[in-house]
Design a protein around this motif. Structure first.
Motif, PDB file in Angstrom:
ATOM      1  N   ASP A 119       0.813  -1.212   0.000  1.00  0.00           N
ATOM      2  CA  ASP A 119       0.000   0.000   0.000  1.00  0.00           C
ATOM      3  C   ASP A 119       0.851   1.270   0.000  1.00  0.00           C
ATOM      4  O   ASP A 119       0.325   2.366  -0.152  1.00  0.00           O
ATOM      5  CB  ASP A 119      -0.927   0.010   1.216  1.00  0.00           C
ATOM      6  N   ILE A 147       2.471   2.760   2.488  1.00  0.00           N
ATOM      7  CA  ILE A 147       2.148   3.644   3.600  1.00  0.00           C
ATOM      8  C   ILE A 147       2.969   3.262   4.824  1.00  0.00           C
ATOM      9  O   ILE A 147       3.444   2.122   4.950  1.00  0.00           O
ATOM     10  CB  ILE A 147       0.647   3.611   3.972  1.00  0.00           C
ATOM     11  N   TYR A 184      10.351   8.220   2.310  1.00  0.00           N
ATOM     12  CA  TYR A 184       9.477   9.268   2.838  1.00  0.00           C
ATOM     13  C   TYR A 184      10.149  10.604   2.534  1.00  0.00           C
ATOM     14  O   TYR A 184      11.131  10.986   3.174  1.00  0.00           O
ATOM     15  CB  TYR A 184       9.262   9.104   4.341  1.00  0.00           C
ATOM     16  N   TYR A 187       1.865  14.085   1.853  1.00  0.00           N
ATOM     17  CA  TYR A 187       2.139  12.709   2.269  1.00  0.00           C
ATOM     18  C   TYR A 187       1.316  12.269   3.473  1.00  0.00           C
ATOM     19  O   TYR A 187       1.427  11.130   3.904  1.00  0.00           O
ATOM     20  CB  TYR A 187       3.642  12.562   2.559  1.00  0.00           C
ATOM     21  N   LEU A 235      -1.959  11.054   4.685  1.00  0.00           N
ATOM     22  CA  LEU A 235      -3.194  10.473   4.141  1.00  0.00           C
ATOM     23  C   LEU A 235      -4.318  10.428   5.157  1.00  0.00           C
ATOM     24  O   LEU A 235      -5.495  10.568   4.803  1.00  0.00           O
ATOM     25  CB  LEU A 235      -2.919   9.061   3.620  1.00  0.00           C
ATOM     26  N   ARG A 291      -6.484   5.083   4.224  1.00  0.00           N
ATOM     27  CA  ARG A 291      -5.280   4.307   3.918  1.00  0.00           C
ATOM     28  C   ARG A 291      -5.178   4.025   2.419  1.00  0.00           C
ATOM     29  O   ARG A 291      -4.189   3.446   1.965  1.00  0.00           O
ATOM     30  CB  ARG A 291      -5.301   2.977   4.653  1.00  0.00           C
ATOM     31  N   VAL A 296      -1.146   8.316   9.170  1.00  0.00           N
ATOM     32  CA  VAL A 296      -0.958   7.421   8.026  1.00  0.00           C
ATOM     33  C   VAL A 296      -0.256   8.235   6.946  1.00  0.00           C
ATOM     34  O   VAL A 296      -0.793   9.242   6.475  1.00  0.00           O
ATOM     35  CB  VAL A 296      -2.295   6.878   7.493  1.00  0.00           C
ATOM     36  N   GLY A 319       1.916   8.568   3.266  1.00  0.00           N
ATOM     37  CA  GLY A 319       2.201   7.989   1.972  1.00  0.00           C
ATOM     38  C   GLY A 319       3.700   7.882   1.731  1.00  0.00           C
ATOM     39  O   GLY A 319       4.485   8.738   2.162  1.00  0.00           O
TER      40      GLY A 319
END
Length: 473
Positions: A121, A123, A146, A180, A182, A199, A227, A229
């Motif tokens: 995902d 994340i 990140y 970033y 979420l 998510r 959360v 990204g």
């Protein structure tokens, strides 16, 4: 001093009695080690790293480890009508984390768990006290990235990054923190827990409350889980350094690079004052004749070709020397000057006041020329480092705080720089936030209707006004 409920002092003085009652209430739902009341200790939590920002005396500092503990703090604060100032690592530069008199300082640094890294995902889920660099390294082990990388990334926390909507060196390609985040778990002023966002890769259900909390400086709620990204980890970047005989020529090169459709992973500018300060501190051998140094980087699959193309644009704009790195190690050497910039400027006088004005890239040259004139007007050393690729400048005023006249001139020059930014269709802050330092300027930028609506949002989330009072407006 860590106190148990039975040890909490009682006093005939009204303020002391109120503090004692507050501590008792907090300890009814918190372990003793999470509640700090020693004045010498609590004073160390009074302020962040901003100059010219008043800070009050906190009544107590609380260091929760769980969401339930944060909820207890907020229920207590609501019941007793006590202000709460959320804090991360206090590396901010606007006074947003400064204490107010009699407040609860809610330090979230102990909530520092990375709860999940999901490569499918893309994340990560983490608590607010996770240090940016720790998260970046952890996701890197999974081949992920990140991107947000504030200069204080080895110290600053994800919660603080969210609260101030921080940026960094890579924003020109990858964007800022807001892009970033979420989803969030947020403890509201009355202690209720609210989840926002998602998510999933896409989602448009309802108002985007997640974005509302990003950059809210702890004035709407307490982030307890995020959360985030992630992206695939890019190749190592290669860097180019270009020297210019004028800041205007360097800014022309920036415009040519962006107009040409290039997407550098980094595009940074240092003016002559900053270059000289770095030379003085680190003896890096940068030419003293350099009026501006531009650093460009690419993390593409063919970075050498990208650097060659950008180097040609720099030469067309008047670069006196262009030095592309051959490998990652040489790239790190070229970036060392940029990383030393703020430390070197601080060494000029011992204290700096760092501005954070963002202007359209097309007006970057006007901004630098204006700052140079302001430095001359106030007879101050003002160095400029800039995330040139997105127009975010950091004019840094060097001054002696022991000299009242120089301190006055520093503050006045700071205000003129912000006024200049607005005149150039810019904004008073690109990544540091408003906090205490720029409250007056927020009102000037967004106008009376904008202020009315912002205050209405604040009222909806925090009707008693107990969350980080005195910040933003």
């Amino acid at each position: 001093m860590i106190m148990s409920r039975s040890e909490a002092p009682r006093s005939e003085d009204a303020d002391a009695a109120a503090t004692g009652g507050l501590v008792d209430s907090l300890l009814s739902g918190l372990p003793a080690e999470a509640v700090l009341t020693d004045p010498d200790v609590t004073a160390s939590y009074a302020n962040d790293m901003a100059s010219f920002c008043p800070a009050g005396t906190p009544a107590v500092v609380v260091l929760p480890r769980t969401t339930e503990q944060v909820q207890h703090v907020m229920r207590t604060a609501t019941a007793l009508r006590v202000p709460v100032v959320p804090q991360g690592a206090r590396t901010g530069l606007s006074g947003a984390a400064n204490a107010s008199d009699g407040c609860i300082v809610l330090s979230l640094t102990k909530m520092d768990r990375i709860l999940e890294i999901n490569p499918v995902d893309r994340i990560a889920v983490c608590e607010p006290g996770v240090v940016n660099a720790a998260l970046s390294r952890a996701v890197g082990e999974h081949g992920l990235y990140y991107p947000p990388d504030p200069s204080s990334w080895e110290m600053c926390t994800i919660g603080g990054n969210i609260g101030t909507a921080s940026g960094g060196l890579c924003c020109v390609k990858y964007g800022v923190t807001a892009e970033y985040v979420l989803g969030l778990d947020v403890v509201l002023a009355d202690g209720r827990l609210m989840s926002t966002g998602r998510r999933t890769a896409k989602g448009v259900a309802g108002y985007d409350l997640t974005r509302l909390f990003v950059g809210s400086e702890g004035s709407l709620g307490i982030v307890v889980r995020a959360v985030l990204g992630l992206r695939p980890k890019p190749p190592e970047q290669l860097v180019l350094a270009a020297e210019f005989a004028s800041a205007a020529a360097a800014c022309d090169a920036v415009c040519r690079i962006m107009e040409g459709g290039h997407v550098p992973s980094l595009l940074e500018l240092m003016d002559r004052t900053t270059v000289k300060a770095v030379n003085a501190m680190a003896q890096m051998g940068l030419p003293e004749s350099t009026e501006a140094l531009l650093l460009a980087a690419f993390d593409t699959t063919a970075p050498a070709a990208d650097l060659a193309a950008v180097g040609a644009l720099c030469e067309a704009a008047g670069a006196t020397q262009v030095v592309p790195a051959d490998d990652v190690a040489e790239s790190e050497l070229l970036l060392q000057a940029r990383r030393l910039s703020l430390t070197a400027l601080e060494a000029v006088k011992g204290v700096t006041m760092i501005d954070d004005v963002c202007v359209p890239r097309s007006r970057l040259a006007e901004m630098l020329e204006g700052v140079d004139k302001i430095a001359g007007k106030y007879q101050l050393t003002i160095g400029v480092v800039a995330h040139a690729g997105d127009g975010n400048t950091h004019p840094t005023v060097c001054f002696d705080p022991a000299d009242p006249d120089e301190s006055r001139r520093a503050r006045e020059s700071f205000d003129e720089i912000m006024a200049l930014g607005l005149e150039l269709d810019g904004t008073i802050t690109g990544e540091h936030g408003v906090g205490v330092l720029k409250k007056e300027w927020l009102a000037r930028e967004i106008g009376p209707v904008g202020m009315e609506m912002q205050r209405a949002v604040k009222q909806a989330f925090d009707p008693l006004g107990i969350l980080n009072p005195g910040k933003l407006f």
